[in-house]
Design an enzyme around this catalytic site. Structure first.
Site, mmCIF file in Angstrom:
data_model
loop_
_atom_site.group_PDB
_atom_site.id
_atom_site.type_symbol
_atom_site.label_atom_id
_atom_site.label_comp_id
_atom_site.label_asym_id
_atom_site.label_seq_id
_atom_site.Cartn_x
_atom_site.Cartn_y
_atom_site.Cartn_z
ATOM 1 N N ARG A 123 -25.593 -98.001 -68.642
ATOM 2 C CA ARG A 123 -26.681 -99.779 -68.437
ATOM 3 C C ARG A 123 -25.756 -100.267 -69.810
ATOM 4 O O ARG A 123 -24.979 -101.442 -69.414
ATOM 5 C CB ARG A 123 -27.366 -100.124 -68.627
ATOM 6 C CG ARG A 123 -28.008 -99.674 -67.094
ATOM 7 C CD ARG A 123 -29.346 -99.968 -66.484
ATOM 8 N NE ARG A 123 -30.567 -100.318 -68.087
ATOM 9 C CZ ARG A 123 -32.187 -100.354 -67.377
ATOM 10 N NH1 ARG A 123 -32.639 -99.541 -66.364
ATOM 11 N NH2 ARG A 123 -32.816 -100.500 -68.257
ATOM 12 N N GLY A 132 -28.783 -94.801 -59.893
ATOM 13 C CA GLY A 132 -28.712 -95.796 -58.582
ATOM 14 C C GLY A 132 -30.080 -96.335 -57.956
ATOM 15 O O GLY A 132 -30.198 -96.623 -56.794
ATOM 16 N N THR A 171 -27.386 -104.916 -60.496
ATOM 17 C CA THR A 171 -27.112 -104.320 -60.953
ATOM 18 C C THR A 171 -26.476 -103.319 -60.843
ATOM 19 O O THR A 171 -25.530 -102.942 -59.604
ATOM 20 C CB THR A 171 -28.833 -104.331 -59.460
ATOM 21 O OG1 THR A 171 -28.711 -102.897 -60.011
ATOM 22 C CG2 THR A 171 -27.590 -104.291 -58.219
ATOM 23 N N ILE A 172 -26.634 -101.688 -61.724
ATOM 24 C CA ILE A 172 -25.756 -100.798 -61.451
ATOM 25 C C ILE A 172 -25.963 -99.923 -60.421
ATOM 26 O O ILE A 172 -24.725 -99.406 -59.772
ATOM 27 C CB ILE A 172 -26.027 -100.138 -62.782
ATOM 28 C CG1 ILE A 172 -26.898 -99.253 -63.104
ATOM 29 C CG2 ILE A 172 -26.016 -100.514 -63.977
ATOM 30 C CD1 ILE A 172 -27.495 -98.351 -63.342
ATOM 31 N N ASP A 173 -27.636 -100.438 -59.812
ATOM 32 C CA ASP A 173 -27.428 -100.131 -57.746
ATOM 33 C C ASP A 173 -27.090 -100.160 -57.054
ATOM 34 O O ASP A 173 -26.355 -99.263 -56.056
ATOM 35 C CB ASP A 173 -28.750 -99.423 -57.964
ATOM 36 C CG ASP A 173 -30.245 -99.136 -58.903
ATOM 37 O OD1 ASP A 173 -28.999 -98.677 -59.484
ATOM 38 O OD2 ASP A 173 -30.932 -100.118 -59.016
ATOM 39 N N ARG A 231 -18.182 -72.928 -66.501
ATOM 40 C CA ARG A 231 -19.359 -72.817 -66.401
ATOM 41 C C ARG A 231 -19.885 -73.809 -64.697
ATOM 42 O O ARG A 231 -19.289 -74.353 -64.260
ATOM 43 C CB ARG A 231 -20.001 -73.483 -67.495
ATOM 44 C CG ARG A 231 -20.918 -73.396 -68.100
ATOM 45 C CD ARG A 231 -21.975 -73.912 -69.437
ATOM 46 N NE ARG A 231 -22.175 -72.898 -70.513
ATOM 47 C CZ ARG A 231 -22.663 -73.402 -71.610
ATOM 48 N NH1 ARG A 231 -21.974 -74.581 -72.112
ATOM 49 N NH2 ARG A 231 -22.777 -72.495 -72.465
HETATM 50 O O1 F6P Z 1 -32.160 -100.077 -61.452
HETATM 51 C C1 F6P Z 1 -31.796 -99.979 -62.677
HETATM 52 C C2 F6P Z 1 -31.846 -98.603 -62.818
HETATM 53 O O2 F6P Z 1 -31.645 -98.463 -64.213
HETATM 54 C C3 F6P Z 1 -32.201 -97.616 -62.290
HETATM 55 O O3 F6P Z 1 -31.275 -97.023 -61.860
HETATM 56 C C4 F6P Z 1 -32.782 -96.170 -62.500
HETATM 57 O O4 F6P Z 1 -33.750 -95.590 -61.614
HETATM 58 C C5 F6P Z 1 -34.247 -98.031 -63.207
HETATM 59 O O5 F6P Z 1 -33.678 -98.810 -63.793
HETATM 60 C C6 F6P Z 1 -34.838 -97.259 -64.740
HETATM 61 O O6 F6P Z 1 -35.373 -98.148 -65.461
HETATM 62 P P1 F6P Z 1 -35.399 -98.441 -66.705
HETATM 63 O O7 F6P Z 1 -35.086 -98.974 -67.633
HETATM 64 O O8 F6P Z 1 -37.192 -98.844 -66.192
HETATM 65 O O9 F6P Z 1 -36.044 -96.953 -66.926
#
Ligand code: F6P
Length: 366
Positions: free
Chosen positions: A288, A186, A141-143, A178
């Site tokens: 992602r 996340g 997971t990127i999170d 700016r």
């Molecule tokens: O859990 C990974 C994630 O990319 C989160 O960082 C993000 O809030 C969510 O998934 C976005 O989900 P979706 O791809 O359903 O928009």
């Protein structure tokens, strides 16, 4: 110990960079090392619902070229459709778990390797217990909020992307005097925002784990300008709350809500208070996609090989993890118990404050 001949692999939840590296590691070790067959199940667990099961046999040849260098997942993935509360076209939700479990049996699998984040791992584990699946999992997971492991596949690449965004925002911010606000993903954790904010030279980083104030944020921007710098960079995690504890979310067409919009709110707040030029960039799914960084390839390939070795050793219900420069494995349950958020007193938070970055107000903490 039952002999292993056929294993399945699936990617579940939101995609990220490095998933194809995990699959490559699995296929090389399982096919080349143990002589097993590997079946890639398409669209996460949903492939198990199709009849015949939606899958393809994965051979080493499939991974001879560019596949592991690419983002996304060759198997496809889903982050909706909980098998235990499956949304039906008529609006009802139905427990279809037995149909998913039957898919595993139909394929004649001896074991399954599931690649997912904490939500997916919890669902996969429930299915495995109910269906008697022999399962090993890999965290992605990127999170970076899966318990026990220091790194989940996909996180490092997301940080790289967010850092590069700051590198690109800085010259245009400087050219136009700016303030640039960058909103990053996340979910409930501020790991991407903190790591990218430090690496990309942010002046303020707003994360869900640390409350912040308008005075604190605006004061920091004033300080930057008083010191003679004409631009400032603010990174905000999508789940950072506004002062007063308000979360900013967007309602989807299906009525569900998701994070989104906090960057624009902060932009408005700064403009109102300071009357200056502010622009916001929402990085979104760019974090992602794209090629995995070398470190995500290394994590992915290592986790894939280690997961297969766990299957060979008959050690199931375990998740591979990275800890102390080693690839280890832990009970999935243990990983699911923890949900690591940013430690407001941890090394990176101390680094940010040490660099003079505004990281919210902890009441005098240093
Ligand atoms: O859990 C990974 C994630 O990319 C989160 O960082 C993000 O809030 C969510 O998934 C976005 O989900 P979706 O791809 O359903 O928009």
């Amino acid at each position: 110990m039952a002999k292993i001949r056929r294993i399945g692999v699936l990617t579940s939840g939101g995609d990220c960079a490095g998933l194809n590296a995990v699959i490559r590691g699995i296929v090389h070790r399982a096919v080349g090392g143990y002589g097993w067959q590997v079946f890639g199940i398409r669209q996460g667990t949903h492939g198990l619902l199709a009849r015949p099961v939606d899958c393809e046999e994965l051979t080493i040849d499939r991974f001879s070229g560019e596949v592991f260098r690419t983002g996304g997942t060759i198997l496809g993935s889903v982050n909706q459709g909980d098998p235990f509360a499956f949304p039906m076209p008529d609006g009802s939700v139905v427990d279809r778990s037995e149909e998913f479990i039957a898919g595993y049996r139909e394929l004649g699998l001896d074991a399954l390797i599931g690649i997912g984040g904490d939500g997916s791992l919890a669902i996969l584990r429930r299915l495995a217990i109910q269906g008697g699946w022999k399962m090993v999992t890999v965290p992605k997971t990127i999170d970076n909020d899966v318990g026990v492991t220091e790194n989940s596949v996909g996180y490092v690449t997301a940080v790289d992307v967010a850092t590069e965004a700051l590198d690109r925002l800085q010259p245009t911010a400087a050219s136009h005097d700016r303030i640039m606000v960058l909103e990053v993903m996340g979910r409930g954790a501020g790991h991407i925002a903190l790591a990218a904010g430090i690496s990309g030279g942010a002046d303020a980083i707003l994360i869900p784990e640390v409350p912040w104030t308008v005075d604190g944020l605006v004061g920091k921007i004033h300080d930057v300008r008083d010191a003679g710098r004409n631009f400032a960079l603010v990174v905000v995690a999508e789940a950072a709350q506004l002062p007063g504890g308000v979360e900013v979310t967007e309602t989807q067409a299906d009525g569900s809500s998701r994070y989104g919009g906090v960057g624009h709110r902060i932009c408005e707040i700064i403009e109102e208070r300071m009357g200056i030029n502010v622009r916001v960039t929402v990085l979104g799914h760019v974090q992602r996609g794209g090629a995995p960084s070398p470190r995500d390839r290394l994590f992915g390939l290592t986790f894939g090989v280690h997961a297969v070795d766990l299957v060979a050793a008959g050690r199931f219900d375990r998740m591979v993890a990275w800890s102390n420069r080693q690839c280890i494995d832990v009970p999935i349950e243990e990983a699911l118990k923890a949900h690591p958020l940013v430690d407001p007193y941890g090394a990176l938070a101390v680094t940010a404050r040490g660099l003079g970055i505004y990281l919210g107000d902890l009441g005098g903490a240093s």
